[in-house]
Design a protein around this motif. Structure first.
Motif, PDB file in Angstrom:
ATOM      1  N   LEU A   9       2.153 -26.468 -17.171  1.00 40.77           N
ATOM      2  CA  LEU A   9       2.741 -26.676 -15.859  1.00 40.77           C
ATOM      3  C   LEU A   9       3.935 -25.480 -15.486  1.00 40.77           C
ATOM      4  N   VAL A  10       3.802 -24.416 -15.893  1.00 40.42           N
ATOM      5  CA  VAL A  10       4.817 -23.344 -15.657  1.00 40.42           C
ATOM      6  C   VAL A  10       4.721 -22.600 -14.416  1.00 40.42           C
ATOM      7  N   PHE A  11       5.235 -22.452 -13.464  1.00 35.83           N
ATOM      8  CA  PHE A  11       4.983 -21.609 -12.354  1.00 35.83           C
ATOM      9  C   PHE A  11       6.296 -20.682 -12.505  1.00 35.83           C
ATOM     10  N   THR A  12       6.107 -19.322 -11.885  1.00 35.42           N
ATOM     11  CA  THR A  12       7.204 -18.463 -11.962  1.00 35.42           C
ATOM     12  C   THR A  12       8.286 -18.565 -10.800  1.00 35.42           C
ATOM     13  N   LEU A  13       9.167 -19.359 -11.233  1.00 35.38           N
ATOM     14  CA  LEU A  13      10.322 -19.510  -9.816  1.00 35.38           C
ATOM     15  C   LEU A  13      11.557 -19.199 -10.775  1.00 35.38           C
ATOM     16  N   THR A  14      12.080 -19.953 -11.865  1.00 33.22           N
ATOM     17  CA  THR A  14      13.273 -19.657 -12.235  1.00 33.22           C
ATOM     18  C   THR A  14      13.597 -20.739 -13.518  1.00 33.22           C
ATOM     19  N   VAL A  18      19.323 -24.794 -13.821  1.00 36.74           N
ATOM     20  CA  VAL A  18      19.961 -24.610 -12.492  1.00 36.74           C
ATOM     21  C   VAL A  18      19.125 -25.655 -11.629  1.00 36.74           C
ATOM     22  N   PRO A  19      19.830 -26.318 -10.597  1.00 36.01           N
ATOM     23  CA  PRO A  19      18.991 -27.355  -9.823  1.00 36.01           C
ATOM     24  C   PRO A  19      17.877 -26.420  -9.167  1.00 36.01           C
ATOM     25  N   ILE A  20      16.828 -27.245  -8.745  1.00 39.93           N
ATOM     26  CA  ILE A  20      15.551 -26.757  -8.129  1.00 39.93           C
ATOM     27  C   ILE A  20      15.868 -26.108  -6.803  1.00 39.93           C
ATOM     28  N   SER A  21      17.097 -26.401  -5.927  1.00 40.15           N
ATOM     29  CA  SER A  21      17.373 -25.772  -4.782  1.00 40.15           C
ATOM     30  C   SER A  21      18.050 -24.477  -4.778  1.00 40.15           C
ATOM     31  N   ARG A  22      18.675 -24.242  -6.110  1.00 40.49           N
ATOM     32  CA  ARG A  22      19.153 -22.849  -6.466  1.00 40.49           C
ATOM     33  C   ARG A  22      18.389 -21.755  -7.147  1.00 40.49           C
ATOM     34  N   ARG A  23      17.083 -22.188  -7.368  1.00 39.04           N
ATOM     35  CA  ARG A  23      16.078 -21.436  -8.214  1.00 39.04           C
ATOM     36  C   ARG A  23      15.636 -20.218  -7.606  1.00 39.04           C
ATOM     37  N   GLY A  24      15.353 -19.101  -8.284  1.00 41.68           N
ATOM     38  CA  GLY A  24      15.268 -17.973  -7.782  1.00 41.68           C
ATOM     39  C   GLY A  24      13.919 -17.230  -8.278  1.00 41.68           C
ATOM     40  N   ALA A  25      13.872 -16.174  -9.170  1.00 45.60           N
ATOM     41  CA  ALA A  25      12.338 -15.603  -9.723  1.00 45.60           C
ATOM     42  C   ALA A  25      11.964 -15.621 -11.077  1.00 45.60           C
ATOM     43  N   LEU A  26      12.440 -16.775 -11.887  1.00 44.69           N
ATOM     44  CA  LEU A  26      12.219 -16.553 -13.242  1.00 44.69           C
ATOM     45  C   LEU A  26      11.022 -17.586 -13.696  1.00 44.69           C
ATOM     46  N   MET A  27      11.564 -18.843 -14.415  1.00 45.63           N
ATOM     47  CA  MET A  27      10.384 -20.036 -14.558  1.00 45.63           C
ATOM     48  C   MET A  27      10.893 -21.344 -14.295  1.00 45.63           C
ATOM     49  N   ILE A  28      10.139 -22.178 -13.920  1.00 42.31           N
ATOM     50  CA  ILE A  28      10.282 -23.437 -13.497  1.00 42.31           C
ATOM     51  C   ILE A  28       9.229 -24.332 -14.140  1.00 42.31           C
ATOM     52  N   VAL A  30       7.248 -27.452 -13.475  1.00 38.86           N
ATOM     53  CA  VAL A  30       7.073 -28.199 -12.541  1.00 38.86           C
ATOM     54  C   VAL A  30       6.891 -29.599 -12.705  1.00 38.86           C
ATOM     55  N   ARG A  31       6.919 -29.735 -13.859  1.00 35.59           N
ATOM     56  CA  ARG A  31       6.951 -31.605 -14.408  1.00 35.59           C
ATOM     57  C   ARG A  31       8.229 -31.911 -13.860  1.00 35.59           C
ATOM     58  N   GLU A  32       9.346 -31.111 -13.805  1.00 35.13           N
ATOM     59  CA  GLU A  32      10.519 -31.746 -13.389  1.00 35.13           C
ATOM     60  C   GLU A  32      10.575 -32.205 -11.955  1.00 35.13           C
ATOM     61  N   LEU A  33       9.377 -31.861 -11.107  1.00 37.86           N
ATOM     62  CA  LEU A  33       9.382 -32.446  -9.737  1.00 37.86           C
ATOM     63  C   LEU A  33       9.155 -33.929 -10.136  1.00 37.86           C
ATOM     64  N   ASN A  34       8.454 -34.514 -11.102  1.00 40.26           N
ATOM     65  CA  ASN A  34       8.837 -35.940 -11.114  1.00 40.26           C
ATOM     66  C   ASN A  34      10.074 -36.756 -10.975  1.00 40.26           C
ATOM     67  N   ASP A  35      11.246 -35.961 -11.108  1.00 43.39           N
ATOM     68  CA  ASP A  35      12.401 -36.387 -11.211  1.00 43.39           C
ATOM     69  C   ASP A  35      13.298 -35.890  -9.709  1.00 43.39           C
ATOM     70  N   ALA A  36      12.369 -35.039  -9.252  1.00 43.91           N
ATOM     71  CA  ALA A  36      13.375 -34.245  -8.027  1.00 43.91           C
ATOM     72  C   ALA A  36      13.428 -35.227  -6.867  1.00 43.91           C
ATOM     73  N   SER A  37      14.592 -34.939  -6.187  1.00 41.99           N
ATOM     74  CA  SER A  37      14.902 -35.779  -4.664  1.00 41.99           C
ATOM     75  C   SER A  37      13.659 -35.228  -3.949  1.00 41.99           C
ATOM     76  N   PRO A  38      13.398 -35.962  -2.702  1.00 41.24           N
ATOM     77  CA  PRO A  38      12.632 -35.513  -1.870  1.00 41.24           C
ATOM     78  C   PRO A  38      13.046 -34.270  -1.301  1.00 41.24           C
ATOM     79  N   GLU A  42      10.999 -30.728  -1.572  1.00 36.69           N
ATOM     80  CA  GLU A  42      10.759 -29.695  -0.380  1.00 36.69           C
ATOM     81  C   GLU A  42      11.075 -28.567  -0.344  1.00 36.69           C
ATOM     82  N   GLN A  43      12.166 -28.372  -1.001  1.00 33.42           N
ATOM     83  CA  GLN A  43      12.942 -26.868  -1.116  1.00 33.42           C
ATOM     84  C   GLN A  43      11.881 -26.093  -2.256  1.00 33.42           C
ATOM     85  N   PHE A  44      11.555 -26.829  -3.228  1.00 34.67           N
ATOM     86  CA  PHE A  44      10.838 -26.250  -4.151  1.00 34.67           C
ATOM     87  C   PHE A  44       9.338 -25.650  -3.580  1.00 34.67           C
TER      88      PHE A  44
END
Length: 108
Positions: A9-14, A18-28, A30-38, A42-44
């Motif tokens: 579950l890796v997408f190319t984002l960052t 760094v916080p999800i809201s600050r991510r740019g263009a590397l790797m994220i 997305v399992r981290e979204l389980n712990d993300a605030s609404p 939404e920003q992701f």
């Protein structure tokens, strides 16, 4: 549309340091979204949708060149993902909600 590296579950984002809201263009991962605030979720998805809308296929090509499969949507298989390997093999995939994973249905 690319859904790169879905088994992990890796997408190319960052990067994940760094916080999800600050991510740019590397790797994220997305399992981290389980712990993300609404708000973070939404920003992701806003950033992800923008990247999809502006996709030129370069990232998918890079993944294939580097020997990794890509996951694409194919209008011939609505509601399913297609895993495409660098050697051209393709597999039809479905998401198993009970097991929370992608499952190969068949080669195509």
């Amino acid at each position: 549309m690319i859904l790169a590296d879905i088994p992990s579950l890796v997408f190319t984002l960052t990067t994940t340091d760094v916080p999800i809201s600050r991510r740019g263009a590397l790797m994220i991962d997305v399992r981290e979204l389980n712990d993300a605030s609404p708000t973070e979720e939404e920003q992701f998805f806003a950033a992800f949708e923008m990247m999809i809308a502006n996709d030129d296929g370069a990232e998918a090509d890079r993944h294939l060149r580097e020997g990794r499969p890509i996951y694409i949507a194919d209008p011939l298989y609505p509601g399913r993902a297609v895993r495409e390997y660098p050697d051209g093999r393709r597999e039809l995939m479905r998401f198993d909600m009970a097991r929370d994973e992608l499952v190969v249905e068949r080669s195509i």
